[in-house]
Design a protein around this motif. Sequence first.
Motif, PDB file in Angstrom:
ATOM      1  N   SER A 112     -61.020 -28.943 -13.108  1.00 21.29           N
ATOM      2  CA  SER A 112     -61.400 -29.907 -12.070  1.00 21.29           C
ATOM      3  C   SER A 112     -61.041 -31.322 -12.517  1.00 21.29           C
ATOM      4  CB  SER A 112     -62.895 -29.799 -11.756  1.00 21.29           C
ATOM      5  OG  SER A 112     -63.667 -30.141 -12.874  1.00 21.29           O
ATOM      6  N   GLU A 113     -61.334 -32.301 -11.666  1.00 21.58           N
ATOM      7  CA  GLU A 113     -61.038 -33.711 -11.943  1.00 21.58           C
ATOM      8  C   GLU A 113     -61.537 -34.087 -13.330  1.00 21.58           C
ATOM      9  OE1 GLU A 113     -59.143 -37.049 -10.645  1.00 21.58           O
ATOM     10  OE2 GLU A 113     -59.751 -35.619  -9.122  1.00 21.58           O
ATOM     11  N   GLY A 114     -60.676 -34.716 -14.127  1.00 18.57           N
ATOM     12  CA  GLY A 114     -61.028 -35.078 -15.490  1.00 18.57           C
ATOM     13  C   GLY A 114     -60.676 -33.990 -16.491  1.00 18.57           C
ATOM     14  N   GLY A 115     -60.324 -32.808 -15.974  1.00 19.01           N
ATOM     15  CA  GLY A 115     -59.937 -31.686 -16.823  1.00 19.01           C
ATOM     16  C   GLY A 115     -58.434 -31.516 -16.842  1.00 19.01           C
ATOM     17  N   LYS A 116     -58.010 -30.303 -17.091  1.00 23.78           N
ATOM     18  CA  LYS A 116     -56.592 -30.022 -17.255  1.00 23.78           C
ATOM     19  C   LYS A 116     -55.782 -30.133 -15.962  1.00 23.78           C
ATOM     20  CE  LYS A 116     -53.553 -26.690 -19.456  1.00 23.78           C
ATOM     21  NZ  LYS A 116     -53.438 -25.408 -20.122  1.00 23.78           N
ATOM     22  N   GLY A 117     -56.310 -29.668 -14.847  1.00 26.07           N
ATOM     23  CA  GLY A 117     -55.580 -29.749 -13.586  1.00 26.07           C
ATOM     24  C   GLY A 117     -54.381 -28.822 -13.545  1.00 26.07           C
ATOM     25  N   PHE A 118     -53.549 -28.978 -12.502  1.00 29.62           N
ATOM     26  CA  PHE A 118     -52.377 -28.133 -12.300  1.00 29.62           C
ATOM     27  C   PHE A 118     -51.182 -28.979 -11.908  1.00 29.62           C
ATOM     28  CE2 PHE A 118     -56.048 -25.527 -11.486  1.00 29.62           C
ATOM     29  CZ  PHE A 118     -55.753 -24.361 -12.163  1.00 29.62           C
ATOM     30  N   LYS A 119     -50.008 -28.529 -12.271  1.00 27.11           N
ATOM     31  CA  LYS A 119     -48.787 -29.224 -11.888  1.00 27.11           C
ATOM     32  C   LYS A 119     -48.431 -28.937 -10.436  1.00 27.11           C
ATOM     33  CE  LYS A 119     -46.640 -29.568 -16.400  1.00 27.11           C
ATOM     34  NZ  LYS A 119     -45.399 -29.409 -17.159  1.00 27.11           N
ATOM     35  N   ARG A 120     -48.756 -27.726  -9.975  1.00 21.94           N
ATOM     36  CA  ARG A 120     -48.390 -27.331  -8.617  1.00 21.94           C
ATOM     37  C   ARG A 120     -49.623 -26.957  -7.806  1.00 21.94           C
ATOM     38  NH1 ARG A 120     -43.154 -23.427  -9.471  1.00 21.94           N
ATOM     39  NH2 ARG A 120     -41.749 -25.042 -10.200  1.00 21.94           N
ATOM     40  N   LYS A 121     -49.578 -27.290  -6.531  1.00 21.46           N
ATOM     41  CA  LYS A 121     -50.705 -27.010  -5.642  1.00 21.46           C
ATOM     42  C   LYS A 121     -50.951 -25.508  -5.511  1.00 21.46           C
ATOM     43  CE  LYS A 121     -52.551 -28.089  -1.094  1.00 21.46           C
ATOM     44  NZ  LYS A 121     -52.314 -28.798   0.167  1.00 21.46           N
ATOM     45  N   ASN A 122     -49.881 -24.713  -5.436  1.00 25.53           N
ATOM     46  CA  ASN A 122     -50.065 -23.278  -5.279  1.00 25.53           C
ATOM     47  C   ASN A 122     -50.758 -22.665  -6.500  1.00 25.53           C
ATOM     48  OD1 ASN A 122     -47.567 -23.656  -6.768  1.00 25.53           O
ATOM     49  ND2 ASN A 122     -47.219 -21.463  -6.528  1.00 25.53           N
ATOM     50  N   GLU A 123     -50.548 -23.247  -7.678  1.00 26.15           N
ATOM     51  CA  GLU A 123     -51.238 -22.764  -8.876  1.00 26.15           C
ATOM     52  C   GLU A 123     -52.736 -23.053  -8.775  1.00 26.15           C
ATOM     53  OE1 GLU A 123     -49.080 -24.896 -11.830  1.00 26.15           O
ATOM     54  OE2 GLU A 123     -47.605 -23.309 -12.102  1.00 26.15           O
ATOM     55  N   MET A 124     -53.087 -24.222  -8.240  1.00 28.28           N
ATOM     56  CA  MET A 124     -54.496 -24.569  -8.056  1.00 28.28           C
ATOM     57  C   MET A 124     -55.149 -23.614  -7.057  1.00 28.28           C
ATOM     58  SD  MET A 124     -56.278 -27.800  -6.188  1.00 28.28           S
ATOM     59  CE  MET A 124     -55.579 -27.182  -4.693  1.00 28.28           C
ATOM     60  N   ILE A 125     -54.451 -23.322  -5.973  1.00 25.62           N
ATOM     61  CA  ILE A 125     -54.995 -22.421  -4.955  1.00 25.62           C
ATOM     62  C   ILE A 125     -55.204 -21.029  -5.539  1.00 25.62           C
ATOM     63  CG2 ILE A 125     -54.465 -21.263  -2.769  1.00 25.62           C
ATOM     64  CD1 ILE A 125     -53.039 -23.944  -1.969  1.00 25.62           C
ATOM     65  N   ARG A 126     -54.220 -20.538  -6.269  1.00 27.66           N
ATOM     66  CA  ARG A 126     -54.346 -19.214  -6.895  1.00 27.66           C
ATOM     67  C   ARG A 126     -55.497 -19.205  -7.897  1.00 27.66           C
ATOM     68  NH1 ARG A 126     -49.221 -17.853  -9.744  1.00 27.66           N
ATOM     69  NH2 ARG A 126     -50.167 -19.126 -11.327  1.00 27.66           N
ATOM     70  N   HIS A 127     -55.651 -20.288  -8.647  1.00 27.96           N
ATOM     71  CA  HIS A 127     -56.753 -20.408  -9.606  1.00 27.96           C
ATOM     72  C   HIS A 127     -58.101 -20.291  -8.903  1.00 27.96           C
ATOM     73  CE1 HIS A 127     -59.582 -22.292 -12.424  1.00 27.96           C
ATOM     74  NE2 HIS A 127     -59.913 -23.085 -11.431  1.00 27.96           N
ATOM     75  N   GLY A 128     -58.202 -20.835  -7.698  1.00 33.65           N
ATOM     76  CA  GLY A 128     -59.454 -20.800  -6.953  1.00 33.65           C
ATOM     77  C   GLY A 128     -59.995 -19.399  -6.741  1.00 33.65           C
TER      78      GLY A 128
END
Length: 141
Positions: free
Chosen positions: A59-75
């Motif tokens: 999440s914000e302040g953490g590692k985050g993702f380079k790509r939006k689709n990676e964030m969605i899949r992580h969810g």
Amino acid sequence: MLNRTSVDGITNPQIGGFICTYPGCTAQPFQTQYLLNSHANVHSTNRPHYCPVKGCSRSEGGKGFKRKNEMIRHGLIHDYPGYICPFCPDSEHKYPRPDNLQRHVRVRHADKDKDDPRLREVLSQRPEGPNRGRRRRGGTS
């Protein structure tokens, strides 16, 4: 570059005309500017996409993702953390699909004895549900 246009150049426009110019990049040409822009993130240290779940290491302040689709899949791990690594402390690694867990175990726990019953159980897991994780390609069969 191979010219894949039709005789009139209109009915079959050039495919894969968006090329990454990053030095040393060997990526195949992309079909759209959007896909090229998305690819460009792999050459950057920016991670502009964050998990919306508070307290998540991504999440914000953490590692985050380079790509939006990676964030969605992580969810998916927050919605359905169905496969949990038996070797990690405090169940810190959770995966929505068994193949994700299996890849994690092969990479992070390669030192495990092949006769360990927990390892055998992880590697024998198959996706649940009617499609059991298999994608069908084209047509109806």
